[in-house]
Design a protein around this motif. Structure first.
Motif, PDB file in Angstrom:
ATOM      1  N   SER A 153       0.838  -1.198   0.000  1.00 44.64           N
ATOM      2  CA  SER A 153       0.000   0.000   0.000  1.00 44.64           C
ATOM      3  C   SER A 153       0.877   1.253   0.000  1.00 44.64           C
ATOM      4  O   SER A 153       1.839   1.352   0.778  1.00 44.64           O
ATOM      5  CB  SER A 153      -0.909   0.016   1.223  1.00 44.64           C
ATOM      6  N   GLY A 154       0.514   2.211  -0.810  1.00 47.49           N
ATOM      7  CA  GLY A 154       1.229   3.474  -0.823  1.00 47.49           C
ATOM      8  C   GLY A 154       1.064   4.256   0.464  1.00 47.49           C
ATOM      9  O   GLY A 154       1.871   5.145   0.768  1.00 47.49           O
ATOM     10  N   ALA A 155       0.030   3.917   1.254  1.00 50.65           N
ATOM     11  CA  ALA A 155      -0.178   4.603   2.529  1.00 50.65           C
ATOM     12  C   ALA A 155       1.041   4.441   3.441  1.00 50.65           C
ATOM     13  O   ALA A 155       1.385   5.362   4.196  1.00 50.65           O
ATOM     14  CB  ALA A 155      -1.429   4.074   3.214  1.00 50.65           C
ATOM     15  N   HIS A 156       1.668   3.274   3.370  1.00 45.88           N
ATOM     16  CA  HIS A 156       2.852   3.033   4.208  1.00 45.88           C
ATOM     17  C   HIS A 156       3.936   4.066   3.914  1.00 45.88           C
ATOM     18  O   HIS A 156       4.500   4.685   4.821  1.00 45.88           O
ATOM     19  CB  HIS A 156       3.386   1.620   3.946  1.00 45.88           C
ATOM     20  N   LEU A 157       4.205   4.295   2.637  1.00 49.50           N
ATOM     21  CA  LEU A 157       5.254   5.234   2.262  1.00 49.50           C
ATOM     22  C   LEU A 157       4.871   6.670   2.591  1.00 49.50           C
ATOM     23  O   LEU A 157       5.673   7.434   3.131  1.00 49.50           O
ATOM     24  CB  LEU A 157       5.561   5.112   0.770  1.00 49.50           C
ATOM     25  N   LYS A 158       3.636   7.041   2.262  1.00 49.62           N
ATOM     26  CA  LYS A 158       3.207   8.415   2.529  1.00 49.62           C
ATOM     27  C   LYS A 158       3.260   8.733   4.019  1.00 49.62           C
ATOM     28  O   LYS A 158       3.731   9.803   4.430  1.00 49.62           O
ATOM     29  CB  LYS A 158       1.787   8.630   2.001  1.00 49.62           C
ATOM     30  N   GLU A 159       2.773   7.808   4.846  1.00 54.00           N
ATOM     31  CA  GLU A 159       2.753   8.045   6.285  1.00 54.00           C
ATOM     32  C   GLU A 159       4.163   8.019   6.875  1.00 54.00           C
ATOM     33  O   GLU A 159       4.484   8.788   7.785  1.00 54.00           O
ATOM     34  CB  GLU A 159       1.849   7.020   6.965  1.00 54.00           C
ATOM     35  N   ALA A 160       5.028   7.151   6.342  1.00 51.73           N
ATOM     36  CA  ALA A 160       6.411   7.098   6.823  1.00 51.73           C
ATOM     37  C   ALA A 160       7.140   8.401   6.517  1.00 51.73           C
ATOM     38  O   ALA A 160       7.859   8.952   7.371  1.00 51.73           O
ATOM     39  CB  ALA A 160       7.145   5.918   6.186  1.00 51.73           C
ATOM     40  N   VAL A 161       6.971   8.911   5.297  1.00 55.16           N
ATOM     41  CA  VAL A 161       7.612  10.167   4.913  1.00 55.16           C
ATOM     42  C   VAL A 161       7.110  11.310   5.793  1.00 55.16           C
ATOM     43  O   VAL A 161       7.896  12.136   6.271  1.00 55.16           O
ATOM     44  CB  VAL A 161       7.360  10.462   3.420  1.00 55.16           C
ATOM     45  N   ALA A 162       5.814  11.350   6.038  1.00 55.17           N
ATOM     46  CA  ALA A 162       5.244  12.405   6.884  1.00 55.17           C
ATOM     47  C   ALA A 162       5.779  12.306   8.309  1.00 55.17           C
ATOM     48  O   ALA A 162       6.080  13.332   8.937  1.00 55.17           O
ATOM     49  CB  ALA A 162       3.723  12.311   6.875  1.00 55.17           C
ATOM     50  N   MET A 163       5.916  11.082   8.822  1.00 52.40           N
ATOM     51  CA  MET A 163       6.448  10.897  10.182  1.00 52.40           C
ATOM     52  C   MET A 163       7.884  11.387  10.301  1.00 52.40           C
ATOM     53  O   MET A 163       8.319  11.829  11.364  1.00 52.40           O
ATOM     54  CB  MET A 163       6.393   9.420  10.577  1.00 52.40           C
ATOM     55  N   ALA A 164       8.616  11.308   9.195  1.00 49.79           N
ATOM     56  CA  ALA A 164      10.007  11.767   9.192  1.00 49.79           C
ATOM     57  C   ALA A 164      10.115  13.279   9.005  1.00 49.79           C
ATOM     58  O   ALA A 164      11.213  13.834   9.052  1.00 49.79           O
ATOM     59  CB  ALA A 164      10.778  11.055   8.090  1.00 49.79           C
ATOM     60  N   ALA A 183       4.181  -0.282  -3.791  1.00 46.80           N
ATOM     61  CA  ALA A 183       3.840   0.791  -2.855  1.00 46.80           C
ATOM     62  C   ALA A 183       4.221   2.149  -3.439  1.00 46.80           C
ATOM     63  O   ALA A 183       3.477   3.127  -3.322  1.00 46.80           O
ATOM     64  CB  ALA A 183       4.544   0.572  -1.519  1.00 46.80           C
ATOM     65  N   ALA A 184       5.392   2.215  -4.086  1.00 48.24           N
ATOM     66  CA  ALA A 184       5.820   3.469  -4.701  1.00 48.24           C
ATOM     67  C   ALA A 184       4.846   3.896  -5.792  1.00 48.24           C
ATOM     68  O   ALA A 184       4.467   5.073  -5.881  1.00 48.24           O
ATOM     69  CB  ALA A 184       7.228   3.307  -5.272  1.00 48.24           C
ATOM     70  N   ARG A 185       4.439   2.943  -6.607  1.00 48.32           N
ATOM     71  CA  ARG A 185       3.486   3.250  -7.682  1.00 48.32           C
ATOM     72  C   ARG A 185       2.167   3.756  -7.085  1.00 48.32           C
ATOM     73  O   ARG A 185       1.582   4.734  -7.561  1.00 48.32           O
ATOM     74  CB  ARG A 185       3.248   2.004  -8.531  1.00 48.32           C
ATOM     75  N   ASP A 186       1.710   3.094  -6.036  1.00 44.51           N
ATOM     76  CA  ASP A 186       0.453   3.471  -5.388  1.00 44.51           C
ATOM     77  C   ASP A 186       0.544   4.857  -4.754  1.00 44.51           C
ATOM     78  O   ASP A 186      -0.441   5.593  -4.711  1.00 44.51           O
ATOM     79  CB  ASP A 186       0.092   2.416  -4.330  1.00 44.51           C
ATOM     80  N   ALA A 187       1.744   5.198  -4.274  1.00 47.07           N
ATOM     81  CA  ALA A 187       1.944   6.497  -3.621  1.00 47.07           C
ATOM     82  C   ALA A 187       2.317   7.593  -4.605  1.00 47.07           C
ATOM     83  O   ALA A 187       2.429   8.762  -4.218  1.00 47.07           O
ATOM     84  CB  ALA A 187       3.035   6.369  -2.561  1.00 47.07           C
TER      85      ALA A 187
END
Length: 238
Positions: A153-164, A183-187
């Motif tokens: 899920s792209g949500a994992h990447l988006k939320e991880a980047v925001a947390m950082a 995940a990258a494609r989804d995000a």
């Protein structure tokens, strides 16, 4: 003085098979579990492509290889024993891949925010990265237990980047397997794929934007992707 030309950009990294060579310790734990059940060990390399699937996939692979009932591999007590053993041996042999430390240092000097986005549990990821002195490079370590949905899920990447503390619209994913590229494609993020990692799918078939054979090639790959980004943005405003 280093040009901080990557300020505003976040680089999200997979862990196992991208940053750290972990298969010896993971398969070592698998084999200890098999021996305890009276089953034969699996070859070290034969199971390495399954690392990205997690402990349960590894256990199932081991039982399948031994001709034992796969249902037994799904025993919650066995999973708990696997995790306990892995914690005890998490950095016996695991090491950063060649070029990782030096490249991470240069990327940080250039202003990039670095984050780990992994399907490995956060506590295990932080323990491993601390043991091998890599955790200091990252603004956050984000496993599936910290996000609303795990890779692919792209949500994992988006939320991880925001947390950082980063902007998901200005981020690049670096990984080695299908969950990373999907995940990258989804995000909506570009993705660099390392060819030395743990994947049953040939790296060139994963659908990444750039392939690199060595972590030391990452800076050049990122620079190329960002150049394309700024060119496309300029063209869209023309």
């Amino acid at each position: 003085m280093t040009d901080r030309d990557l300020e505003g950009w976040t680089l999200a990294f997979d862990l196992d098979g991208t940053l750290v060579e972990t298969h010896v310790d993971l398969v070592g734990t698998l084999n200890r579990m098999l021996v305890q059940k009276g089953l034969p060990e699996v070859p070290m390399e034969g199971a390495s492509a399954l690392i990205g699937g997690g402990a349960r996939a590894l256990l199932q692979h081991g039982f399948e290889q031994a001709g034992a009932p796969v249902e037994a591999a799904r025993d919650p007590a066995l999973f708990d024993a696997f995790i306990a053993d892995y914690i005890d041996h998490i950095a016996d042999h695991s090491r950063p891949f060649d070029g990782v430390v030096e490249t991470l240092e240069r990327l940080k000097e250039r202003g990039a925010i670095l984050v780990v986005a992994t399907n490995k549990r956060t506590d295990l990821s932080e323990r491993l990265l601390t043991k091998i002195d890599l955790v200091r490079h990252f603004a956050a370590v984000v496993g599936p237990d910290k996000v609303s949905a795990r890779k692919p899920s792209g949500a994992h990447l988006k939320e991880a980047v925001a947390m950082a503390g980063g902007d998901p619209s200005k981020a690049v994913m670096i990984g080695d397997a299908a969950p990373d590229t999907e995940a990258a494609r989804d995000a909506g993020m570009p993705c660099v794929v390392v060819t030395y990692g743990y994947t049953p799918i040939p790296p060139e078939d994963l659908g990444g934007d750039v392939l690199i054979d060595s972590f030391e090639d990452l800076e050049e790959a990122v620079d190329g992707l960002l150049s394309d980004f700024y060119v496309m943005r300029a063209l869209s405003k023309a």
